[in-house]
Write an enzyme that holds these catalytic residues in place. Structure first.
Site, PDB file in Angstrom:
ATOM      1  N   SER A  10      -6.552   2.205  -9.259  1.00 59.93           N
ATOM      2  CA  SER A  10      -6.215   3.262  -8.315  1.00 59.93           C
ATOM      3  C   SER A  10      -5.206   4.235  -8.938  1.00 59.93           C
ATOM      4  O   SER A  10      -5.150   5.397  -8.544  1.00 59.93           O
ATOM      5  CB  SER A  10      -5.629   2.650  -7.041  1.00 59.93           C
ATOM      6  N   TYR A  41      -4.214   2.512  -3.008  1.00 57.41           N
ATOM      7  CA  TYR A  41      -5.342   1.975  -2.265  1.00 57.41           C
ATOM      8  C   TYR A  41      -4.906   0.836  -1.324  1.00 57.41           C
ATOM      9  O   TYR A  41      -5.655   0.447  -0.437  1.00 57.41           O
ATOM     10  CB  TYR A  41      -6.374   1.374  -3.233  1.00 57.41           C
ATOM     11  N   GLY A  42      -3.707   0.301  -1.605  1.00 58.41           N
ATOM     12  CA  GLY A  42      -3.257  -0.944  -0.970  1.00 58.41           C
ATOM     13  C   GLY A  42      -3.311  -0.970   0.551  1.00 58.41           C
ATOM     14  O   GLY A  42      -3.473  -2.031   1.143  1.00 58.41           O
ATOM     15  N   CYS A  72      -7.589  -3.609 -10.903  1.00 60.84           N
ATOM     16  CA  CYS A  72      -6.842  -3.344  -9.671  1.00 60.84           C
ATOM     17  C   CYS A  72      -7.196  -4.458  -8.696  1.00 60.84           C
ATOM     18  O   CYS A  72      -8.377  -4.695  -8.418  1.00 60.84           O
ATOM     19  CB  CYS A  72      -7.286  -1.992  -9.096  1.00 60.84           C
ATOM     20  N   ASN A  73      -6.177  -5.148  -8.212  1.00 61.61           N
ATOM     21  CA  ASN A  73      -6.432  -6.273  -7.305  1.00 61.61           C
ATOM     22  C   ASN A  73      -7.035  -5.807  -5.991  1.00 61.61           C
ATOM     23  O   ASN A  73      -7.918  -6.454  -5.435  1.00 61.61           O
ATOM     24  CB  ASN A  73      -5.130  -7.012  -7.022  1.00 61.61           C
ATOM     25  N   THR A  74      -6.544  -4.672  -5.497  1.00 57.38           N
ATOM     26  CA  THR A  74      -7.023  -4.190  -4.205  1.00 57.38           C
ATOM     27  C   THR A  74      -8.513  -3.843  -4.298  1.00 57.38           C
ATOM     28  O   THR A  74      -9.302  -4.218  -3.424  1.00 57.38           O
ATOM     29  CB  THR A  74      -6.203  -2.952  -3.776  1.00 57.38           C
ATOM     30  N   GLU A 157       5.749   3.614  -8.897  1.00 59.09           N
ATOM     31  CA  GLU A 157       5.154   4.956  -9.033  1.00 59.09           C
ATOM     32  C   GLU A 157       6.230   6.039  -9.097  1.00 59.09           C
ATOM     33  O   GLU A 157       6.041   7.086  -9.696  1.00 59.09           O
ATOM     34  CB  GLU A 157       4.219   5.245  -7.856  1.00 59.09           C
ATOM     35  N   THR A 192      -1.250  -5.017 -10.092  1.00 56.04           N
ATOM     36  CA  THR A 192      -1.083  -4.650 -11.497  1.00 56.04           C
ATOM     37  C   THR A 192       0.197  -3.860 -11.783  1.00 56.04           C
ATOM     38  O   THR A 192       0.585  -3.708 -12.935  1.00 56.04           O
ATOM     39  CB  THR A 192      -2.303  -3.839 -11.950  1.00 56.04           C
TER      40      THR A 192
HETATM   41  N1  DGL Z   1      -3.166  -1.418  -8.624  1.00 57.05           N
HETATM   42  C1  DGL Z   1      -3.235  -1.898  -7.277  1.00 57.05           C
HETATM   43  C2  DGL Z   1      -3.422  -3.401  -7.218  1.00 57.05           C
HETATM   44  O1  DGL Z   1      -3.436  -4.099  -8.234  1.00 57.05           O
HETATM   45  C3  DGL Z   1      -2.025  -1.505  -6.460  1.00 57.05           C
HETATM   46  C4  DGL Z   1      -1.820  -0.059  -6.230  1.00 57.05           C
HETATM   47  C5  DGL Z   1      -2.458   0.497  -4.980  1.00 57.05           C
HETATM   48  O2  DGL Z   1      -2.101   0.115  -3.863  1.00 57.05           O
HETATM   49  O3  DGL Z   1      -3.300   1.348  -5.154  1.00 57.05           O
HETATM   50  O4  DGL Z   1      -3.574  -3.916  -6.142  1.00 57.05           O
END
Ligand code: DGL
Length: 272
Positions: A10, A41-42, A72-74, A157, A192
């Site tokens: 993201s 994106y969270g 990205c985990n989300t 960020e 991440t």
């Molecule tokens: N990179 C996203 C993750 O690993 C987190 C950032 C987001 O919320 O977009 O979940």
């Protein structure tokens, strides 16, 4: 057709995954795509994260990537399964998209002795219960508790991750997680961005706890995947290069990428 490995996030967080992968597999070519214009994106819904992630995956396929890692985990929690099951078979059957949750879940069972595992992640990842479901499937009988840390991504960020203001939020979220289950001996940093907060996390986390950032484990898992899938491995070009694309301003990306990678990068802006 041969091409680079695509790594999507993201925003900037996936750079910690890319870095881990490039350290272990420096021979390949890579393309990094950050959807910075629409991050974070969270807190977004399943449908929206799926829509945005699919657009990014299509763009990386257009750039010739036969393999895309959702760094990205989300996105992994909310979009990966639908992309694998509903999009790829009908639209890009020879391409592959992999995520970061399963490879992380695979290693924690070996790292934890109490089998009480904590997960720190975005609201979306925690709500999806993806880690809980994956770990329970792999290691039945484990106890998994999660804590959403909505302030941690903005701290990173906004370049506040090493400033005194970050201490409050890191201490608070860790205390809330540990209060849910004091037997936790392993904590997954399931976002991440979080490795950038590592110094603060270590400051407020009992030293007996194993912290699990993801980069090196995703890299190992990717290496194993390519060994098991020579038909994919031979489709990856190996010039050792990395190109960066962002949906936001190039200047901002360069500044932030320098924090994550500790090097200057050339980046192009792209619409997806
Ligand atoms: N990179 C996203 C993750 O690993 C987190 C950032 C987001 O919320 O977009 O979940």
């Amino acid at each position: 057709m041969k091409g680079p490995i695509g790594v999507f996030d993201s925003g900037y967080g996936g750079l910690t995954i890319l870095e881990g992968i490039r350290q272990r597999l420096p021979q390949y070519d890579y393309i990094y795509l950050g959807d910075n214009a629409r991050a974070p994106y969270g807190t977004r819904s399943f449908d929206v994260v799926y829509e945005f992630t699919l657009q990014a995956v299509k763009k990386l396929f257009d750039y010739g990537c036969p393999l895309v890692i959702l760094g990205c985990n989300t996105a992994s929690a909310k979009a990966l399964r639908s992309i694998q099951q509903q999009y790829l078979p009908f639209n890009a059957p020879d391409n592959r998209v992999l995520g970061v949750i399963r490879p992380t879940a695979e290693v924690v069972g070996e790292l934890s002795h109490t089998h009480h595992i904590g997960v720190l992640a975005t609201e979306g990842t925690i709500r999806s219960e993806s880690y809980k479901l994956e770990i329970e499937k792999l290691y039945p009988g484990s106890t998994i508790v999660g804590e959403a840390c909505p302030m941690w991504v903005p701290l990173v960020e906004n370049n506040e991750f090493d400033k005194p203001g970050a201490d409050y939020f890191v201490k608070d979220s860790l205390a809330k997680l540990m209060a849910k289950d004091p037997q936790i001996d392993t904590i997954i940093l399931g976002c991440t961005h979080y490795p950038l907060l590592m110094d603060k996390i270590k400051k407020y986390c009992p030293s007996s706890i194993t912290l699990v950032p993801q980069g090196k484990y995703i890299a190992k898992s990717l290496e194993d995947y390519l060994q098991r899938h020579p038909e994919m491995q031979c489709r990856i070009t190996d010039g050792g290069s990395c190109k960066y694309f962002t949906t936001e301003s190039r200047t901002k990306f360069r500044e932030c990428a320098a924090l994550f990678l500790k090097e200057d990068v050339v980046v192009e802006r792209v619409n997806i």
